[in-house]
Design a protein around this motif. Structure first.
Motif, PDB file in Angstrom:
ATOM      1  N   CYS A   4       0.838  -1.201   0.000  1.00 19.37           N
ATOM      2  CA  CYS A   4       0.000   0.000   0.000  1.00 19.37           C
ATOM      3  C   CYS A   4       0.868   1.244   0.000  1.00 19.37           C
ATOM      4  O   CYS A   4       1.848   1.328   0.748  1.00 19.37           O
ATOM      5  CB  CYS A   4      -0.903   0.014   1.243  1.00 19.37           C
ATOM      6  SG  CYS A   4      -1.973   1.477   1.333  1.00 19.37           S
ATOM      7  N   LEU A   5       0.511   2.194  -0.830  1.00 19.30           N
ATOM      8  CA  LEU A   5       1.135   3.507  -0.836  1.00 19.30           C
ATOM      9  C   LEU A   5       0.195   4.469  -0.119  1.00 19.30           C
ATOM     10  O   LEU A   5      -0.944   4.657  -0.545  1.00 19.30           O
ATOM     11  CB  LEU A   5       1.384   3.981  -2.273  1.00 19.30           C
ATOM     12  CG  LEU A   5       1.940   5.392  -2.441  1.00 19.30           C
ATOM     13  CD1 LEU A   5       3.284   5.556  -1.736  1.00 19.30           C
ATOM     14  CD2 LEU A   5       2.061   5.740  -3.922  1.00 19.30           C
ATOM     15  N   ILE A  26       0.248  -5.739   5.646  1.00 18.84           N
ATOM     16  CA  ILE A  26       0.408  -5.028   4.378  1.00 18.84           C
ATOM     17  C   ILE A  26       1.690  -4.206   4.462  1.00 18.84           C
ATOM     18  O   ILE A  26       1.932  -3.512   5.449  1.00 18.84           O
ATOM     19  CB  ILE A  26      -0.804  -4.106   4.111  1.00 18.84           C
ATOM     20  CG1 ILE A  26      -2.063  -4.950   3.930  1.00 18.84           C
ATOM     21  CG2 ILE A  26      -0.553  -3.224   2.899  1.00 18.84           C
ATOM     22  CD1 ILE A  26      -3.339  -4.145   3.789  1.00 18.84           C
ATOM     23  N   THR A  27       2.528  -4.316   3.433  1.00 20.81           N
ATOM     24  CA  THR A  27       3.746  -3.524   3.353  1.00 20.81           C
ATOM     25  C   THR A  27       3.372  -2.095   2.962  1.00 20.81           C
ATOM     26  O   THR A  27       2.543  -1.893   2.068  1.00 20.81           O
ATOM     27  CB  THR A  27       4.709  -4.115   2.300  1.00 20.81           C
ATOM     28  OG1 THR A  27       4.992  -5.461   2.671  1.00 20.81           O
ATOM     29  CG2 THR A  27       5.994  -3.316   2.213  1.00 20.81           C
ATOM     30  N   VAL A  28       3.991  -1.115   3.606  1.00 16.52           N
ATOM     31  CA  VAL A  28       3.599   0.284   3.420  1.00 16.52           C
ATOM     32  C   VAL A  28       4.772   1.115   2.907  1.00 16.52           C
ATOM     33  O   VAL A  28       5.896   1.007   3.390  1.00 16.52           O
ATOM     34  CB  VAL A  28       3.096   0.890   4.753  1.00 16.52           C
ATOM     35  CG1 VAL A  28       2.731   2.358   4.577  1.00 16.52           C
ATOM     36  CG2 VAL A  28       1.913   0.097   5.287  1.00 16.52           C
ATOM     37  N   SER A  29       4.483   1.952   1.920  1.00 19.46           N
ATOM     38  CA  SER A  29       5.387   3.024   1.523  1.00 19.46           C
ATOM     39  C   SER A  29       4.594   4.317   1.612  1.00 19.46           C
ATOM     40  O   SER A  29       3.363   4.299   1.685  1.00 19.46           O
ATOM     41  CB  SER A  29       5.966   2.797   0.122  1.00 19.46           C
ATOM     42  OG  SER A  29       4.939   2.591  -0.812  1.00 19.46           O
ATOM     43  N   GLU A  30       5.305   5.447   1.635  1.00 23.76           N
ATOM     44  CA  GLU A  30       4.641   6.729   1.875  1.00 23.76           C
ATOM     45  C   GLU A  30       5.047   7.771   0.848  1.00 23.76           C
ATOM     46  O   GLU A  30       6.149   7.726   0.308  1.00 23.76           O
ATOM     47  CB  GLU A  30       5.006   7.263   3.270  1.00 23.76           C
ATOM     48  CG  GLU A  30       4.604   6.372   4.411  1.00 23.76           C
ATOM     49  CD  GLU A  30       5.023   6.933   5.772  1.00 23.76           C
ATOM     50  OE1 GLU A  30       5.340   8.134   5.872  1.00 23.76           O
ATOM     51  OE2 GLU A  30       5.021   6.147   6.740  1.00 23.76           O
ATOM     52  N   VAL A  48      -2.660  -1.116  -3.641  1.00 31.83           N
ATOM     53  CA  VAL A  48      -3.663  -0.124  -3.255  1.00 31.83           C
ATOM     54  C   VAL A  48      -2.973   1.180  -2.864  1.00 31.83           C
ATOM     55  O   VAL A  48      -1.841   1.175  -2.378  1.00 31.83           O
ATOM     56  CB  VAL A  48      -4.550  -0.655  -2.094  1.00 31.83           C
ATOM     57  CG1 VAL A  48      -3.732  -0.906  -0.839  1.00 31.83           C
ATOM     58  CG2 VAL A  48      -5.734   0.245  -1.820  1.00 31.83           C
ATOM     59  N   VAL A  49      -3.673   2.287  -3.125  1.00 30.54           N
ATOM     60  CA  VAL A  49      -3.210   3.612  -2.723  1.00 30.54           C
ATOM     61  C   VAL A  49      -4.256   4.204  -1.786  1.00 30.54           C
ATOM     62  O   VAL A  49      -5.441   4.249  -2.122  1.00 30.54           O
ATOM     63  CB  VAL A  49      -3.016   4.544  -3.941  1.00 30.54           C
ATOM     64  CG1 VAL A  49      -2.642   5.955  -3.500  1.00 30.54           C
ATOM     65  CG2 VAL A  49      -1.970   3.980  -4.894  1.00 30.54           C
ATOM     66  N   LEU A  50      -3.819   4.620  -0.615  1.00 34.46           N
ATOM     67  CA  LEU A  50      -4.665   5.335   0.338  1.00 34.46           C
ATOM     68  C   LEU A  50      -4.362   6.811   0.116  1.00 34.46           C
ATOM     69  O   LEU A  50      -3.244   7.256   0.361  1.00 34.46           O
ATOM     70  CB  LEU A  50      -4.323   4.898   1.764  1.00 34.46           C
ATOM     71  CG  LEU A  50      -5.311   5.242   2.854  1.00 34.46           C
ATOM     72  CD1 LEU A  50      -6.668   4.621   2.584  1.00 34.46           C
ATOM     73  CD2 LEU A  50      -4.775   4.773   4.197  1.00 34.46           C
ATOM     74  N   LEU A  51      -5.341   7.577  -0.371  1.00 33.99           N
ATOM     75  CA  LEU A  51      -5.088   8.885  -0.972  1.00 33.99           C
ATOM     76  C   LEU A  51      -5.840  10.017  -0.293  1.00 33.99           C
ATOM     77  O   LEU A  51      -7.066   9.980  -0.200  1.00 33.99           O
ATOM     78  CB  LEU A  51      -5.498   8.810  -2.450  1.00 33.99           C
ATOM     79  CG  LEU A  51      -5.306  10.033  -3.318  1.00 33.99           C
ATOM     80  CD1 LEU A  51      -3.831  10.394  -3.444  1.00 33.99           C
ATOM     81  CD2 LEU A  51      -5.913   9.780  -4.697  1.00 33.99           C
ATOM     82  N   ILE A  78      -8.202   4.240  -2.706  1.00 30.60           N
ATOM     83  CA  ILE A  78      -9.170   4.566  -1.662  1.00 30.60           C
ATOM     84  C   ILE A  78      -8.889   5.990  -1.212  1.00 30.60           C
ATOM     85  O   ILE A  78      -7.827   6.267  -0.649  1.00 30.60           O
ATOM     86  CB  ILE A  78      -9.054   3.610  -0.460  1.00 30.60           C
ATOM     87  CG1 ILE A  78      -9.283   2.168  -0.887  1.00 30.60           C
ATOM     88  CG2 ILE A  78     -10.041   4.026   0.632  1.00 30.60           C
ATOM     89  CD1 ILE A  78      -9.033   1.141   0.213  1.00 30.60           C
ATOM     90  N   PHE A  79      -9.816   6.896  -1.515  1.00 28.30           N
ATOM     91  CA  PHE A  79      -9.675   8.257  -0.999  1.00 28.30           C
ATOM     92  C   PHE A  79      -9.873   8.222   0.507  1.00 28.30           C
ATOM     93  O   PHE A  79     -10.790   7.559   1.012  1.00 28.30           O
ATOM     94  CB  PHE A  79     -10.714   9.209  -1.622  1.00 28.30           C
ATOM     95  CG  PHE A  79     -10.151  10.076  -2.704  1.00 28.30           C
ATOM     96  CD1 PHE A  79      -9.345  11.168  -2.397  1.00 28.30           C
ATOM     97  CD2 PHE A  79     -10.427   9.810  -4.026  1.00 28.30           C
ATOM     98  CE1 PHE A  79      -8.824  11.968  -3.397  1.00 28.30           C
ATOM     99  CE2 PHE A  79      -9.910  10.607  -5.037  1.00 28.30           C
ATOM    100  CZ  PHE A  79      -9.108  11.690  -4.714  1.00 28.30           C
ATOM    101  N   CYS A  80      -9.041   8.930   1.228  1.00 30.84           N
ATOM    102  CA  CYS A  80      -9.101   8.991   2.682  1.00 30.84           C
ATOM    103  C   CYS A  80      -8.982  10.465   3.051  1.00 30.84           C
ATOM    104  O   CYS A  80      -7.893  11.027   3.025  1.00 30.84           O
ATOM    105  CB  CYS A  80      -7.959   8.174   3.270  1.00 30.84           C
ATOM    106  SG  CYS A  80      -7.945   8.164   5.047  1.00 30.84           S
TER     107      CYS A  80
END
Length: 120
Positions: A4-5, A26-30, A48-51, A78-80
């Motif tokens: 996930c980004l 879930i592996t995370v990058s930022e 997936v992108v959490l945006l 996914i807009f957040c």
């Protein structure tokens, strides 16, 4: 393991999201803005992108439009955001977002949205 980004100009939100996502294996990058996120999407393999919507340099909506225009197979988005008006939600979904979650969010809410888009 899924990747996930997390794209948000708030370091606190990125940290909270990272904690929740890592607890879901879930592996995370930022990225701190849409331009940085677009660059990472070109070189990375994200599921997936959490945006976030409102960011300097390039907004979430601008990012989504460019990502959709330049990637035939793109990650789920996914807009957040704190933007909770029906107009914003409709605009995000019409632009290609897969889901929408309101800030502040918790683990259960985020887990549910990830299940809906097929990441979990």
């Amino acid at each position: 393991m899924k990747n996930c980004l997390v794209v948000d100009d708030s370091k606190v939100i990125r940290k909270v999201a990272r904690h929740i996502l890592e607890s879901l294996d879930i592996t995370v990058s930022e990225a701190c803005d849409g331009r940085e996120a677009l660059s990472q999407c070109q070189s990375g393999n994200h599921d997936v992108v959490l945006l976030d919507w409102n960011m300097p340099v390039m907004s979430g909506m601008e990012f989504l439009q460019q990502l959709t225009a330049t990637h035939s197979s793109r990650p789920k988005v996914i807009f957040c955001t704190t933007e909770n008006g029906l107009g914003h939600i409709k605009a995000a979904l019409d632009a290609g977002a897969d889901e929408y979650v309101m800030k502040p969010f918790d683990r259960d809410t985020l887990e549910s949205k990830l299940q809906i888009v097929g990441v979990l």
